[in-house]
Design a protein around this motif. Structure first.
Motif, PDB file in Angstrom:
ATOM      1  N   VAL A 233       0.823  -1.204   0.000  1.00 30.38           N
ATOM      2  CA  VAL A 233       0.000   0.000   0.000  1.00 30.38           C
ATOM      3  C   VAL A 233       0.864   1.264   0.000  1.00 30.38           C
ATOM      4  O   VAL A 233       0.558   2.254  -0.675  1.00 30.38           O
ATOM      5  CB  VAL A 233      -1.028  -0.031   1.158  1.00 30.38           C
ATOM      6  CG1 VAL A 233      -0.362   0.081   2.498  1.00 30.38           C
ATOM      7  CG2 VAL A 233      -2.033   1.075   1.007  1.00 30.38           C
ATOM      8  N   ILE A 234       1.996   1.235   0.738  1.00 26.24           N
ATOM      9  CA  ILE A 234       2.818   2.447   0.833  1.00 26.24           C
ATOM     10  C   ILE A 234       3.613   2.659  -0.456  1.00 26.24           C
ATOM     11  O   ILE A 234       3.690   3.756  -0.989  1.00 26.24           O
ATOM     12  CB  ILE A 234       3.760   2.388   2.062  1.00 26.24           C
ATOM     13  CG1 ILE A 234       2.941   2.430   3.348  1.00 26.24           C
ATOM     14  CG2 ILE A 234       4.758   3.545   2.052  1.00 26.24           C
ATOM     15  CD1 ILE A 234       3.727   2.160   4.621  1.00 26.24           C
ATOM     16  N   SER A 235       4.177   1.572  -0.984  1.00 27.02           N
ATOM     17  CA  SER A 235       5.035   1.739  -2.145  1.00 27.02           C
ATOM     18  C   SER A 235       4.268   1.719  -3.476  1.00 27.02           C
ATOM     19  O   SER A 235       4.560   2.490  -4.378  1.00 27.02           O
ATOM     20  CB  SER A 235       6.107   0.652  -2.149  1.00 27.02           C
ATOM     21  OG  SER A 235       7.058   0.949  -3.138  1.00 27.02           O
ATOM     22  N   PHE A 236       3.260   0.826  -3.557  1.00 28.50           N
ATOM     23  CA  PHE A 236       2.590   0.644  -4.865  1.00 28.50           C
ATOM     24  C   PHE A 236       1.159   1.170  -4.897  1.00 28.50           C
ATOM     25  O   PHE A 236       0.554   1.233  -5.949  1.00 28.50           O
ATOM     26  CB  PHE A 236       2.557  -0.846  -5.243  1.00 28.50           C
ATOM     27  CG  PHE A 236       3.917  -1.472  -5.309  1.00 28.50           C
ATOM     28  CD1 PHE A 236       4.790  -1.135  -6.333  1.00 28.50           C
ATOM     29  CD2 PHE A 236       4.333  -2.377  -4.351  1.00 28.50           C
ATOM     30  CE1 PHE A 236       6.057  -1.701  -6.386  1.00 28.50           C
ATOM     31  CE2 PHE A 236       5.598  -2.947  -4.409  1.00 28.50           C
ATOM     32  CZ  PHE A 236       6.459  -2.601  -5.431  1.00 28.50           C
ATOM     33  N   GLY A 237       0.597   1.503  -3.723  1.00 22.50           N
ATOM     34  CA  GLY A 237      -0.824   1.850  -3.665  1.00 22.50           C
ATOM     35  C   GLY A 237      -1.181   3.078  -4.494  1.00 22.50           C
ATOM     36  O   GLY A 237      -0.338   3.931  -4.752  1.00 22.50           O
ATOM     37  N   GLU A 238      -2.459   3.135  -4.890  1.00 20.88           N
ATOM     38  CA  GLU A 238      -2.966   4.290  -5.623  1.00 20.88           C
ATOM     39  C   GLU A 238      -3.055   5.474  -4.663  1.00 20.88           C
ATOM     40  O   GLU A 238      -2.907   5.319  -3.471  1.00 20.88           O
ATOM     41  CB  GLU A 238      -4.393   3.983  -6.129  1.00 20.88           C
ATOM     42  CG  GLU A 238      -4.472   2.856  -7.116  1.00 20.88           C
ATOM     43  CD  GLU A 238      -3.847   3.224  -8.450  1.00 20.88           C
ATOM     44  OE1 GLU A 238      -4.228   4.270  -8.996  1.00 20.88           O
ATOM     45  OE2 GLU A 238      -2.967   2.470  -8.915  1.00 20.88           O
ATOM     46  N   ARG A 239      -3.352   6.643  -5.222  1.00 17.04           N
ATOM     47  CA  ARG A 239      -3.615   7.795  -4.350  1.00 17.04           C
ATOM     48  C   ARG A 239      -4.799   7.481  -3.453  1.00 17.04           C
ATOM     49  O   ARG A 239      -5.755   6.849  -3.859  1.00 17.04           O
ATOM     50  CB  ARG A 239      -3.963   9.021  -5.197  1.00 17.04           C
ATOM     51  CG  ARG A 239      -2.769   9.813  -5.617  1.00 17.04           C
ATOM     52  CD  ARG A 239      -3.219  11.170  -6.136  1.00 17.04           C
ATOM     53  NE  ARG A 239      -3.248  12.159  -5.061  1.00 17.04           N
ATOM     54  CZ  ARG A 239      -2.165  12.807  -4.647  1.00 17.04           C
ATOM     55  NH1 ARG A 239      -1.006  12.562  -5.174  1.00 17.04           N
ATOM     56  NH2 ARG A 239      -2.248  13.710  -3.693  1.00 17.04           N
ATOM     57  N   LEU A 240      -4.736   7.965  -2.224  1.00 15.72           N
ATOM     58  CA  LEU A 240      -5.797   7.663  -1.259  1.00 15.72           C
ATOM     59  C   LEU A 240      -7.035   8.511  -1.525  1.00 15.72           C
ATOM     60  O   LEU A 240      -6.919   9.667  -1.915  1.00 15.72           O
ATOM     61  CB  LEU A 240      -5.317   8.014   0.146  1.00 15.72           C
ATOM     62  CG  LEU A 240      -4.343   7.042   0.776  1.00 15.72           C
ATOM     63  CD1 LEU A 240      -3.678   7.701   1.969  1.00 15.72           C
ATOM     64  CD2 LEU A 240      -5.098   5.794   1.225  1.00 15.72           C
ATOM     65  N   ASP A 241      -8.198   7.917  -1.302  1.00 16.57           N
ATOM     66  CA  ASP A 241      -9.422   8.716  -1.327  1.00 16.57           C
ATOM     67  C   ASP A 241      -9.530   9.435   0.009  1.00 16.57           C
ATOM     68  O   ASP A 241      -9.415   8.815   1.059  1.00 16.57           O
ATOM     69  CB  ASP A 241     -10.652   7.804  -1.483  1.00 16.57           C
ATOM     70  CG  ASP A 241     -10.701   7.217  -2.870  1.00 16.57           C
ATOM     71  OD1 ASP A 241     -10.194   7.873  -3.793  1.00 16.57           O
ATOM     72  OD2 ASP A 241     -11.235   6.097  -3.011  1.00 16.57           O
ATOM     73  N   MET A 242      -9.737  10.735  -0.054  1.00 21.67           N
ATOM     74  CA  MET A 242      -9.897  11.494   1.192  1.00 21.67           C
ATOM     75  C   MET A 242     -11.319  11.310   1.721  1.00 21.67           C
ATOM     76  O   MET A 242     -12.254  11.113   0.945  1.00 21.67           O
ATOM     77  CB  MET A 242      -9.691  12.991   0.923  1.00 21.67           C
ATOM     78  CG  MET A 242      -8.278  13.328   0.574  1.00 21.67           C
ATOM     79  SD  MET A 242      -7.212  13.065   1.979  1.00 21.67           S
ATOM     80  CE  MET A 242      -5.724  12.601   1.124  1.00 21.67           C
ATOM     81  N   PRO A 243     -11.495  11.385   3.044  1.00 21.26           N
ATOM     82  CA  PRO A 243     -12.855  11.280   3.575  1.00 21.26           C
ATOM     83  C   PRO A 243     -13.721  12.430   3.045  1.00 21.26           C
ATOM     84  O   PRO A 243     -13.274  13.578   3.023  1.00 21.26           O
ATOM     85  CB  PRO A 243     -12.657  11.419   5.100  1.00 21.26           C
ATOM     86  CG  PRO A 243     -11.209  11.602   5.344  1.00 21.26           C
ATOM     87  CD  PRO A 243     -10.480  11.595   4.059  1.00 21.26           C
ATOM     88  N   GLU A 244     -14.944  12.095   2.586  1.00 20.01           N
ATOM     89  CA  GLU A 244     -15.805  13.120   1.973  1.00 20.01           C
ATOM     90  C   GLU A 244     -16.205  14.205   2.954  1.00 20.01           C
ATOM     91  O   GLU A 244     -16.501  15.334   2.581  1.00 20.01           O
ATOM     92  CB  GLU A 244     -17.059  12.463   1.389  1.00 20.01           C
ATOM     93  CG  GLU A 244     -16.780  11.811   0.051  1.00 20.01           C
ATOM     94  CD  GLU A 244     -17.937  10.964  -0.424  1.00 20.01           C
ATOM     95  OE1 GLU A 244     -19.049  11.109   0.122  1.00 20.01           O
ATOM     96  OE2 GLU A 244     -17.694  10.143  -1.343  1.00 20.01           O
ATOM     97  N   THR A 245     -16.239  13.824   4.259  1.00 26.24           N
ATOM     98  CA  THR A 245     -16.672  14.784   5.277  1.00 26.24           C
ATOM     99  C   THR A 245     -15.599  15.823   5.595  1.00 26.24           C
ATOM    100  O   THR A 245     -15.861  16.804   6.289  1.00 26.24           O
ATOM    101  CB  THR A 245     -17.006  14.033   6.585  1.00 26.24           C
ATOM    102  OG1 THR A 245     -15.911  13.152   6.868  1.00 26.24           O
ATOM    103  CG2 THR A 245     -18.291  13.247   6.469  1.00 26.24           C
ATOM    104  N   ALA A 246     -14.379  15.611   5.095  1.00 23.30           N
ATOM    105  CA  ALA A 246     -13.279  16.520   5.443  1.00 23.30           C
ATOM    106  C   ALA A 246     -13.374  17.829   4.664  1.00 23.30           C
ATOM    107  O   ALA A 246     -13.835  17.853   3.520  1.00 23.30           O
ATOM    108  CB  ALA A 246     -11.942  15.843   5.141  1.00 23.30           C
ATOM    109  N   SER A 247     -12.914  18.913   5.281  1.00 22.97           N
ATOM    110  CA  SER A 247     -12.900  20.218   4.603  1.00 22.97           C
ATOM    111  C   SER A 247     -11.881  20.202   3.460  1.00 22.97           C
ATOM    112  O   SER A 247     -10.971  19.360   3.444  1.00 22.97           O
ATOM    113  CB  SER A 247     -12.518  21.315   5.602  1.00 22.97           C
ATOM    114  OG  SER A 247     -11.170  21.145   5.992  1.00 22.97           O
ATOM    115  N   ALA A 248     -12.024  21.176   2.551  1.00 27.46           N
ATOM    116  CA  ALA A 248     -11.076  21.274   1.433  1.00 27.46           C
ATOM    117  C   ALA A 248      -9.671  21.526   1.963  1.00 27.46           C
ATOM    118  O   ALA A 248      -8.683  20.992   1.431  1.00 27.46           O
ATOM    119  CB  ALA A 248     -11.500  22.412   0.508  1.00 27.46           C
ATOM    120  N   GLU A 249      -9.543  22.316   3.038  1.00 27.60           N
ATOM    121  CA  GLU A 249      -8.221  22.629   3.610  1.00 27.60           C
ATOM    122  C   GLU A 249      -7.565  21.357   4.150  1.00 27.60           C
ATOM    123  O   GLU A 249      -6.381  21.121   3.965  1.00 27.60           O
ATOM    124  CB  GLU A 249      -8.341  23.652   4.750  1.00 27.60           C
ATOM    125  CG  GLU A 249      -8.646  25.058   4.314  1.00 27.60           C
ATOM    126  CD  GLU A 249     -10.111  25.244   3.977  1.00 27.60           C
ATOM    127  OE1 GLU A 249     -10.934  24.334   4.282  1.00 27.60           O
ATOM    128  OE2 GLU A 249     -10.442  26.289   3.379  1.00 27.60           O
TER     129      GLU A 249
END
Ligand code: ATP
Ligand code: MG
Length: 295
Positions: A233-249
């Motif tokens: 996951v650290i070396s080959f994983g895709e970009r992480l999906d951010m939690p939808e509830t999180a602010s843009a900042e």
């Protein structure tokens, strides 16, 4: 200046980690309370012990409101320079325990609280990096909170020295879980030309995301963070999906920390200007301790 373990009384066990135990202790003469971290070295690990002792000298020079103060390094008096045995670090006592404890109690933290933790860690890293010290072990159990709601960084350098002694134990895997791609897999991501400074930023990104999601964020819920899974996951994983509830900042801050290529990752100096950790957004120390005590 405390020079001998016999000057201290053990009051309680605060926790166990990689190669050692942390006690709450009282200095008998002054009644001042400290934390005493006892690192155990067997006879096969004498080189590690000597390196830890050397690093401890550096630790004593560190003096910042964002870093746990080390008041001294003591031994149990049973050994000479060349033998194994315990090495004891007398540290500032942090009454409210670690961010790991806080996450266990509260699961997810509000963004303002996360922002103030992140800001303090960045200020601590700015200080350490300015002294050419790379922490290498930023994780929730190494971020401690005192009774005034101040967050400080603990355990740099030395934890790295003892880590190799226990490759299969949980707390060593705990350390690996926050490692950057370039540390985990230098062949793929290129030798770290930032000398490890960028690795501390990656680890902070994982911690910040964990505080929002309420679980270790890089693997699925319930999955065990063993070596192979982490490597994938650290070396080959895709970009992480951010939690939808999180602010843009929040999302922009975490993405800047979790940039896999260390050359493109934000630096501590850049992140200190990021709107997510703007003082107007962060909880004050008073609000943080109120949150710790009352939720
Ligand atoms: P590692 O060995 O990789 O650092 P760890 O952080 O889990 O792993 P320790 O550093 O030995 O292990 O700490 C164990 C626990 O002791 C921490 O989780 C924290 O709750 C507590 N602790 C450590 N230092 C202090 C301190 N200065 N004041 C109060 N509690 C502390
Ligand atoms: Mg620790």
């Amino acid at each position: 200046c405390i020079e001998n373990l016999s000057e201290l009384e053990k009051l309680a066990v605060l926790g166990h980690g990689n190669g050692g135990t942390v006690y709450k202790v009282c200095h008998k003469k002054t009644s001042l309370v400290y934390a005493l971290k006892v690192l155990r070295f067997n006879h096969n690990a004498i080189a590690n012990r000597q390196q830890a002792a050397r690093e401890a000298e550096i630790l004593k020079l560190v003096d910042s409101p964002y870093i746990i103060r080390c008041h001294g390094v003591l031994d149990n008096g049973l050994m000479d320079e060349d033998s194994g045995g315990d090495l004891c670090f007398l540290m500032e006592y942090m009454e409210e325990g670690s961010l790991h404890d806080m996450l266990r109690a509260r699961q997810r933290l509000p963004e303002q609280v996360i922002a103030s933790v992140a800001r303090r860690v960045l200020q601590g890293l700015e200080y350490l990096h300015g002294m050419q010290i790379v922490h290498r072990d930023i994780k929730p159990s190494n971020l401690l909170i005192n009774g005034r709601g101040e967050v400080k960084i603990a355990d740099f350098g030395v934890s790295d020295v003892v880590a190799g002694t226990c490759e299969t134990c949980d707390s060593y895997m705990g350390t690996c879980a926050y490692m950057s791609p370039e540390r985990f897999d230098p062949e793929r991501w290129g030798r770290d030309g930032s000398d490890g400074f960028a690795g501390d930023v990656w680890s902070l990104g994982v911690v910040v995301l964990q505080c929002h999601m309420g679980r270790f964020p890089l693997i699925g819920p319930g999955q065990r963070p063993d070596w192979t899974t982490l490597m994938c996951v650290i070396s080959f994983g895709e970009r992480l999906d951010m939690p939808e509830t999180a602010s843009a900042e929040f999302q922009s801050f975490v993405s800047a920390c979790l940039e896999k290529d260390w050359r493109k990752r934000a630096t501590v100096a850049e992140l200190l200007h990021h709107p997510f950790v703007d003082t107007s957004y962060c909880s004050s120390a008073e609000d943080l301790i109120d949150y710790v005590l009352h939720g």
